[in-house]
Write an enzyme that holds these catalytic residues in place. Structure first.
Site, PDB file in Angstrom:
ATOM      1  N   GLY A  16       0.878  -1.221   0.041  1.00 31.20           N
ATOM      2  CA  GLY A  16       0.102  -0.108  -0.120  1.00 31.20           C
ATOM      3  C   GLY A  16       0.711   0.949  -0.021  1.00 31.20           C
ATOM      4  O   GLY A  16       1.894   1.136   0.383  1.00 31.20           O
ATOM      5  N   GLY A  59       0.406   5.538   0.903  1.00 31.46           N
ATOM      6  CA  GLY A  59      -0.562   6.429   1.318  1.00 31.46           C
ATOM      7  C   GLY A  59       0.207   7.654   1.468  1.00 31.46           C
ATOM      8  O   GLY A  59       1.401   7.962   0.975  1.00 31.46           O
ATOM      9  N   PHE A 111       1.183   9.050   3.982  1.00 30.36           N
ATOM     10  CA  PHE A 111       2.394   9.189   5.150  1.00 30.36           C
ATOM     11  C   PHE A 111       3.695   8.362   4.557  1.00 30.36           C
ATOM     12  O   PHE A 111       4.449   8.618   4.660  1.00 30.36           O
ATOM     13  CB  PHE A 111       1.829   8.281   6.095  1.00 30.36           C
ATOM     14  CG  PHE A 111       2.763   8.024   7.326  1.00 30.36           C
ATOM     15  CD1 PHE A 111       2.851   8.967   8.263  1.00 30.36           C
ATOM     16  CD2 PHE A 111       3.396   6.824   7.474  1.00 30.36           C
ATOM     17  CE1 PHE A 111       3.796   8.822   9.161  1.00 30.36           C
ATOM     18  CE2 PHE A 111       4.204   6.591   8.482  1.00 30.36           C
ATOM     19  CZ  PHE A 111       4.349   7.558   9.421  1.00 30.36           C
ATOM     20  N   LYS A 154       5.268   4.365   2.492  1.00 31.24           N
ATOM     21  CA  LYS A 154       4.659   3.056   2.065  1.00 31.24           C
ATOM     22  C   LYS A 154       4.314   1.980   3.173  1.00 31.24           C
ATOM     23  O   LYS A 154       4.933   2.050   4.137  1.00 31.24           O
ATOM     24  CB  LYS A 154       5.684   2.526   1.222  1.00 31.24           C
ATOM     25  CG  LYS A 154       5.884   3.306  -0.226  1.00 31.24           C
ATOM     26  CD  LYS A 154       7.120   2.415  -1.029  1.00 31.24           C
ATOM     27  CE  LYS A 154       7.146   3.443  -2.415  1.00 31.24           C
ATOM     28  NZ  LYS A 154       8.513   3.277  -2.850  1.00 31.24           N
ATOM     29  N   LYS A 189       4.332   0.352   8.017  1.00 32.87           N
ATOM     30  CA  LYS A 189       4.134   1.577   7.647  1.00 32.87           C
ATOM     31  C   LYS A 189       5.260   2.325   7.757  1.00 32.87           C
ATOM     32  O   LYS A 189       5.691   2.699   8.919  1.00 32.87           O
ATOM     33  CB  LYS A 189       2.624   2.232   8.090  1.00 32.87           C
ATOM     34  CG  LYS A 189       2.576   3.523   7.220  1.00 32.87           C
ATOM     35  CD  LYS A 189       1.109   3.926   7.559  1.00 32.87           C
ATOM     36  CE  LYS A 189       0.698   4.639   8.860  1.00 32.87           C
ATOM     37  NZ  LYS A 189      -0.499   5.098   8.766  1.00 32.87           N
ATOM     38  N   ASP A 243     -10.581  10.293  10.006  1.00 36.30           N
ATOM     39  CA  ASP A 243      -9.919   9.721   8.628  1.00 36.30           C
ATOM     40  C   ASP A 243     -10.730   8.434   8.475  1.00 36.30           C
ATOM     41  O   ASP A 243     -10.127   7.593   7.993  1.00 36.30           O
ATOM     42  CB  ASP A 243      -8.684   9.836   8.459  1.00 36.30           C
ATOM     43  CG  ASP A 243      -8.342   9.758   7.062  1.00 36.30           C
ATOM     44  OD1 ASP A 243      -9.184  10.057   6.212  1.00 36.30           O
ATOM     45  OD2 ASP A 243      -7.148   9.695   6.716  1.00 36.30           O
TER      46      ASP A 243
END
Ligand SMILES: *[C@@H]1O[C@H](CO)[C@@H](O)[C@H](O)[C@H]1NC(C)=O
Ligand SMILES: *[C@@H]1O[C@H](CO)[C@@H](O)[C@H](O)[C@H]1NC(C)=O
Ligand SMILES: *[C@@H]1O[C@H](CO)[C@@H](O)[C@H](O)[C@H]1NC(C)=O
Ligand SMILES: *[C@@H]1O[C@H](CO)[C@@H](O)[C@H](O)[C@H]1NC(C)=O
Ligand SMILES: *[C@@H]1O[C@H](CO)[C@@H](O)[C@H](O)[C@H]1NC(C)=O
Ligand SMILES: *[C@@H]1O[C@H](CO)[C@@H](O)[C@H](O)[C@H]1NC(C)=O
Ligand SMILES: *[C@@H]1O[C@H](CO)[C@@H](O)[C@H](O)[C@H]1NC(C)=O
Ligand SMILES: *[C@@H]1O[C@H](CO)[C@@H](O)[C@H](O)[C@H]1NC(C)=O
Ligand SMILES: *[C@@H]1O[C@H](CO)[C@@H](O)[C@H](O)[C@H]1NC(C)=O
Length: 817
Positions: free
Chosen positions: A491, A493, A495, A497, A512, A612
Site C-alpha cells: 500500500g 499512502g 504518510f 509506503k 508502514k 479519517d
C-alpha cells in the site's frame, strides 16, 4: 585400568562421605514414637533411639493417641499420632558441624489420651536463647511452626519449659541446614536508607503465598515448605486472574543466581496477573490483605517470573510498583531487573519496620502509574512474610515492642529509597548492594542523558516514556521486509509506503514506513502510536510495535490478509481474483467497523475522534472481519477542538463532514458522517468521486442521495447485489445512511445507535437466509456456520461492556430524547 577404577571408586567415596557429613546436620524426629515414620521422602526417626547427647529419652514420657480418627487429615497426621511430654525443663541438643542458617520445624497436635489431655499443656519453647513461643496453650487444632536461625555454635539447643503445674509436649521436630544463599545478609528498611542485618535475628515464617490460586505442597518444595494459595487473601474488587505456565520457568536464564531452593518451579510457574483482557486502560492495583502481629519487624520477599506469553511473541515492557500498606516499596522493571529474560525467576525484598505494622495489617498491592500502555501487565508469583525477633530476643506476640513516638514521626517521612535485592545480589552483602544501587542510578542517569541527547538531535521524536508499545530495532524490521523490498509494498499512502513482512516467529506484519523529514508525518506518527497503544479492540487494527531509530518512522501492525474494504468494492479487473462481497459480508463489515468506532468514541473518559474514516482505512482480515486503521489524525475531543478552531481541516476529500468544513467544529458526529459515506460506497459499489462518470453522477453522495430521496433506491444498488437483497432492506439501509449524512451533527445518529441499527439489519438478513435455507437444504451447513459466528461476534466485545448494557444505554438515550 584397575587403577582408574580404584580412583573412580575413591572419588565416589569421597563425594559420598562429604555428602553424608553435610547431611548429618539434618534431624527429623518422630517424638514419643517407638517407630520411624517416612514422610515426603524423609525418615522421621523414633526419639527413643536417639543418642542421649541429643535428648535424654528418660526425660519425659512417650504418649500415643488412642483415637486416630481425631487426627488432622493429610500426610502429616502420622507425625501427630505420638508425642513426647515433659513435666520439667527439657532440651534437645542437636550437634552442628557446619555453621550457618538452619531451619527448625515444630509439630504440635494436642490429642487426648487416657492418661493425659494434651490440651491442658502450657509451656514455652526457645532456641539459642530466642523465645520462639511463650506460654503456649494449645487449642484443639494442629500447629506447625517454622523458624530460621543462624547457628554459630556447635550445638543447636531447643528448650521446652513447662509452666508450673503444667507440662510441655512436642509431636515432631525437624532441624536441617539451609542453603546459605537462601536469605540475604541484609535487607533495606522500607522508606529509609537503612539496612537491617538478618543473621542476628531469629526468624519465624508467617506466610508463604503462591500466587495463581494454587497451593504448593511440601512434596513439591525442596525444603518441604508449604506455600498457601493466595485466594484466601485477595482483597476487595480484585482485578486478578490466575496464570499457570510451569514450562516457562528457567532457573538458568536471566543470569541465574536463583535456584529451586529459593522457591520451587510451582511458585515461579504460577502467578496472579492484572486482568486487562477486556480493557486496555485498566489501571488498577491488585491487592492482598494479610494479618500480622504488631510490634515486630517483618522481612518481606516478593517473587517474580515472567511467564506470561505475549500473543505476538514479544517481550513486553513490564513495569509496575509494589506497595505495602500504601507505601511504595520498589518499582519492578522486568527489562532491567530480570535482564529482559522471559522465564527468569527473581525476587525483591525489604523489611517492614514495626512502626508500619502497628495496625496488624499488611496490605500488599501491585500496580501503578502506567501512563500510556496497552493492556498493562502487572503480576506477582509468590510472597513471603517472615517475622524477625525483636529487642527482647523474642518472636512471641506477648513480647511485642512498640517504638516510641519519635520513631512514629520518622515513619511519616515521605522520602522513599530502598536497596532492594535482585537476583545477582543474592549472596553478597552491603558493599555489593551499594554497588548495584549505584550502578542502577548511574544507568538510569545515563539512559536519561542518552535520551535527552536524542531529544536534542530530533526534537519531535519524544515519547514521554519508553512504555509506549514495543520499540523495534530497525534491523528486525529490515529483516522482516527483506530490507524494504519494493515487491513487498502492499500500500502507498500520504504518510509513506506499507510493506508486508514476516518476523522470525512467523508473525506476519504490515510495516508502514513514513517518508523521512516530514514534520507533518512526524506528528501523525506519534499520534497514531499513542492512540493505538491506548486503544485495543477486536475491530481496531492492532499495533505490534514501532521504530524511531535513525530518523525512521515505522509503525508495525498486524497483517490484514484481505486488505482494504475499498479494494473489495470496486475497480475490479476482469482477471481479478478478489472476491466480491455478499450483502451479508458487507453488513458484517459495517457492523465490525462501527463497533471499532463506537469503542473509540465511548471506550475512555474522553471520546476519541478518528477523523479519517474511509473505505481505504477499514481493513479486512482473512475471514473478512473489519478493523479500523490509520489513527494518524485522531484527536481526543470534542472540547479540545474549541481551542483549536484555527486548525486546518484535515481528513479525506469526499468524506468530510460539511459542518466540520464550514465551522471547523469537530465532534464524534464527524466520524458518523464519514461512516455514512462508507456505507454508500458499500451499497453502491463505487468510489466517492468517480470522474469517469457522467457529470451528475461524479459525486457519489449528491447522486445517491438525490435518488434515495426520490425513493429510487434500487437504482443506486451495486449491480452485483441485484436480486440478492430484499428491497425493503436496501431501503432501511439507505434511510440509515441518509441520517448519517445529515447536514448537522445533531441530526445524525450516534455511533452506538448506528451500530444497533446495523446489527438489527444483519439479524434480519441472517433470518432471511435461514428461511431460504429451509427451502434449500443444501445451503444449511454454510449458513448455520455463519449464524453461529454472528452470535459470537454479537456478544459483549465492546470494550468489555456487555451488549445488554449497551442496549440498555441506548434505550435510555432513546427515551430522554
Ligand atoms: C529408624 O531409623 C534409624 C536411622 O535410619 C535406624 O537406625 C533405626 O534402626 C530405625 N528404627 C526402626 C525401628 O526401624
Ligand atoms: C527421595 O530421595 C532420594 C534420595 O535422596 C532421591 O533420589 C529421590 O529423587 C527423592 N524423591 C523425591 C520424590 O524427592
Ligand atoms: C552467623 O553465622 C555465621 C557463620 O555462618 C557466623 O560467622 C556469625 O557470627 C553468625 N552471626 C550471628 C549473629 O550469630
Ligand atoms: C544462652 O544464654 C546462656 C546464659 O546467658 C549462655 O550461657 C549461653 O551461651 C547462651 N547461648 C547462646 C547460644 O547464645
Ligand atoms: C480458585 O480456585 C478455586 C478452586 O479451584 C475456584 O473455585 C476459584 O474460582 C478460583 N478462583 C479464580 C479467581 O480463578
Ligand atoms: C534457559 O536459559 C539459558 C540461559 O539463557 C539457556 O541457555 C537455556 O537454553 C534455557 N533453557 C530452556 C529450557 O529454555
Ligand atoms: C544481561 O544480559 C547480558 C547479555 O544478554 C549479559 O551480558 C549481562 O551480564 C546480563 N546482566 C545481568 C545483570 O544478568
Ligand atoms: C488494609 O486493607 C483493609 C481492607 O481493604 C483496610 O480496611 C485497612 O485499612 C488497610 N490497612 C492498611 C494499614 O493499609
Ligand atoms: C495503587 O496503590 C497505591 C498505594 O495505595 C496508590 O498510590 C496508587 O494510586 C494505586 N494505583 C491505582 C491505579 O489505584
Amino acid at each position: 585400568m584397575i587403577n582408574l577404577k580404584l580412583l573412580t571408586l575413591w572419588v565416589l567415596t569421597v563425594l559420598c562421605s562429604s555428602h553424608i557429613s553435610s547431611a548429618s546436620d539434618s534431624f527429623f524426629i518422630n517424638c514419643g514414637s517407638p517407630e520411624n515414620a517416612t514422610l515426603n521422602n524423609r525418615t522421621f526417626v523414633s526419639d527413643s533411639n536417639l543418642p542421649t547427647e541429643i535428648v535424654d529419652s528418660t526425660q519425659g514420657i512417650s504418649l500415643e493417641t488412642t483415637d486416630s480418627n481425631s487426627l488432622p487429615s493429610g500426610d502429616e497426621s502420622t507425625l501427630f499420632e505420638t508425642a513426647r511430654v515433659f513435666s520439667d525443663e527439657s532440651t534437645y541438643k542437636f550437634p552442628i558441624k557446619q555453621h550457618g542458617w538452619f531451619l527448625i520445624r515444630l509439630y504440635f497436635f494436642p490429642f487426648v489420651s487416657p492418661s493425659r489431655d494434651l490440651t491442658a499443656a502450657k509451656f514455652s519453647v526457645s532456641a539459642q536463647n530466642f523465645t520462639l513461643i511463650r506460654d503456649y496453650k494449645p487449642s484443639k487444632t494442629s500447629l506447625v511452626k517454622e523458624y530460621t536461625l543462624n547457628i554459630s555454635t556447635d550445638h543447636l539447643s531447643l528448650e521446652f519449659r513447662p509452666k508450673i503445674d503444667s507440662f510441655a509436649f512436642i509431636n515432631a521436630v525437624e532441624v536441617f541446614k539451609l542453603p546459605e544463599n537462601l536469605l540475604p545478609e541484609e535487607a533495606g528498611l522500607i522508606a529509609t536508607q537503612k539496612n537491617l542485618k538478618l543473621r542476628t535475628h531469629a526468624i519465624e515464617t508467617v506466610s508463604r503465598i503462591n500466587m495463581g490460586n494454587l497451593s504448593v505442597t511440601r512434596d513439591q518444595d525442596k525444603l518441604w515448605r508449604r506455600w498457601d494459595s493466595d485466594s484466601a487473601f485477595i482483597g476487595e474488587a480484585h482485578f486478578g486472574m490466575p496464570v499457570e505456565n510451569l514450562k516457562a520457568v528457567n532457573f538458568t536464564a536471566g543470569g541465574g543466581g536463583i535456584t529451586e531452593d529459593v522457591a520451587p518451579v510451582y511458585v515461579y510457574g504460577t502467578a496472579t496477573r492484572l486482568n486487562s483482557e477486556n480493557n486496555p486502560n485498566t489501571n488498577a492495583n491488585l491487592t492482598w490483605n494479610f494479618r500480622i502481629e504488631p510490634g515486630f519487624d517483618y522481612f518481606l520477599r516478593f517473587h517474580f517470573c515472567n511467564i506470561i506469553v505475549d500473543p505476538f511473541g514479544f517481550e513486553r515492557q513490564i513495569s509496575f510498583d509494589i506497595y505495602v500498606n500504601s507505601e511504595r516499596v520498589e518499582t519492578v522493571d522486568m527489562t532491567e531487573v530480570a535482564n529482559g529474560t522471559f522465564g527468569a525467576p527473581y525476587f525483591v525484598y525489604a523489611v517492614m519496620q514495626k512502626e508500619r505494622s502497628r495496625e496488624g495489617a499488611l496490605n500488599l498491592s501491585i500496580g501503578g502509574v502506567m501512563d500510556v500502555s496497552l493492556y498493562p501487565v502487572s503480576f506477582i508469583n509468590g510472597f513471603e512474610i517472615l517475622k524477625l525477633s525483636n529487642e527482647k530476643r523474642s518472636l512471641d506476640v506477648s513480647d511485642a515492642v512498640f517504638s516510641d513516638s519519635s520513631s512514629r514521626g520518622k515513619s511519616s517521612n515521605p522520602r522513599i529509597g530502598l536497596i532492594a535485592g535482585v537476583s545477582a545480589a543474592l549472596c553478597v552483602g552491603l558493599v555489593f548492594c551499594m554497588v548495584v544501587f549505584w550502578c542502577c542510578v548511574r544507568r538510569r542517569r545515563k539512559m536519561q542523558s542518552v535520551h535527552s541527547r536524542e531529544v536534542k538531535q530530533n526534537e519531535s521524536l519524544i515519547f514521554s516514556s519508553s512504555k509506549i508499545g514495543y520499540r523495534f530495532p530497525l534491523g528486525l524490521i529490515k529483516e522482516a521486509t527483506d530490507d524494504f523490498d519494493e515487491r513487498l509494498v502492499i500500500g502507498v499512502g500520504g504518510f509513506g509506503k506499507v510493506y508486508k513482512g514476516v518476523l522470525r516467529d512467523k508473525t506476519e506484519i504490515a510495516a508502514k514506513r513514513g517518508a523521512p523529514q516530514s514534520r507533518q508525518g512526524l506528528a501523525e506518527f506519534k499520534t497514531e502510536i499513542e492512540m493505538l497503544s491506548q486503544f485495543r479492540h477486536r475491530h481496531l487494527v492492532s499495533l505490534i510495535g514501532y521504530c524511531d531509530e535513525s530518523s525512521e518512522m515505522i509503525i508495525v501492525y498486524e497483517f490484514m490478509e484481505k486488505g482494504t474494504l475499498k479494494s473489495h468494492l470496486y475497480d475490479f479487473d476482469d482477471d481479478d481474483d478478489r472476491k466480491r462481497l455478499s450483502w451479508r459480508q458487507r453488513l458484517e463489515i459495517c457492523v465490525g467497523a462501527a463497533r471499532g468506532l463506537h469503542y473509540l468514541h465511548t471506550g475512555s473518559a474522553r471520546a476519541v475522534i478518528h477523523r479519517d474514516v474511509k473505505s481505504a482505512n477499514i481493513l479486512l482480515d482473512e475471514s473478512f472481519m473489519a478493523k479500523v486503521a490509520d489513527f494518524g489524525l485522531s484527536k481526543t475531543g470534542p472540547d479540545l477542538d474549541q481551542t483549536h478552531v484555527s486548525t486546518a481541516v484535515k481528513g479525506s476529500f469526499g468524506y468530510l463532514d460539511p459542518e466540520y468544513l464550514t465551522r471547523q467544529q469537530l465532534t464524534e458526529k464527524s466520524d458518523v458522517y464519514s461512516f455514512g459515506v462508507v456505507m454508500l460506497e458499500v451499497i453502491c459499489g463505487r468510489a466517492v468521486i468517480d470522474p469517469s462518470l457522467p457529470r451528475e453522477e461524479v459525486n457519489l453522495i449528491e447522486w445517491a442521495m438525490k435518488l434515495v430521496k426520490r425513493g429510487k433506491v434500487e437504482e443506486i444498488l451495486d449491480p452485483f447485489l441485484e436480486g440478492k437483497v430484499k428491497s425493503e432492506e436496501v431501503k432501511k439501509y439507505c434511510e440509515l445512511t441518509e441520517k448519517c449524512l445529515g447536514q448537522n451533527g445533531s441530526e445524525r445518529p450516534t455511533m452506538g445507535d448506528l451500530l444497533w441499527n446495523l446489527e438489527f439489519l444483519l439479524q434480519v438478513q441472517a433470518k432471511d437466509e435461514k428461511a431460504a435455507m429451509v427451502d434449500d437444504d443444501d445451503l444449511e451447513a454454510s449458513v448455520v456456520g455463519s449464524t453461529v459466528q454472528f452470535s459470537v461476534n454479537g456478544v459483549g466485545d465492546i470494550a468489555g461492556v456487555s451488549m445488554s448494557k449497551v442496549f440498555a444505554q441506548m434505550v435510555v438515550r432513546e427515551e430522554t430524547r
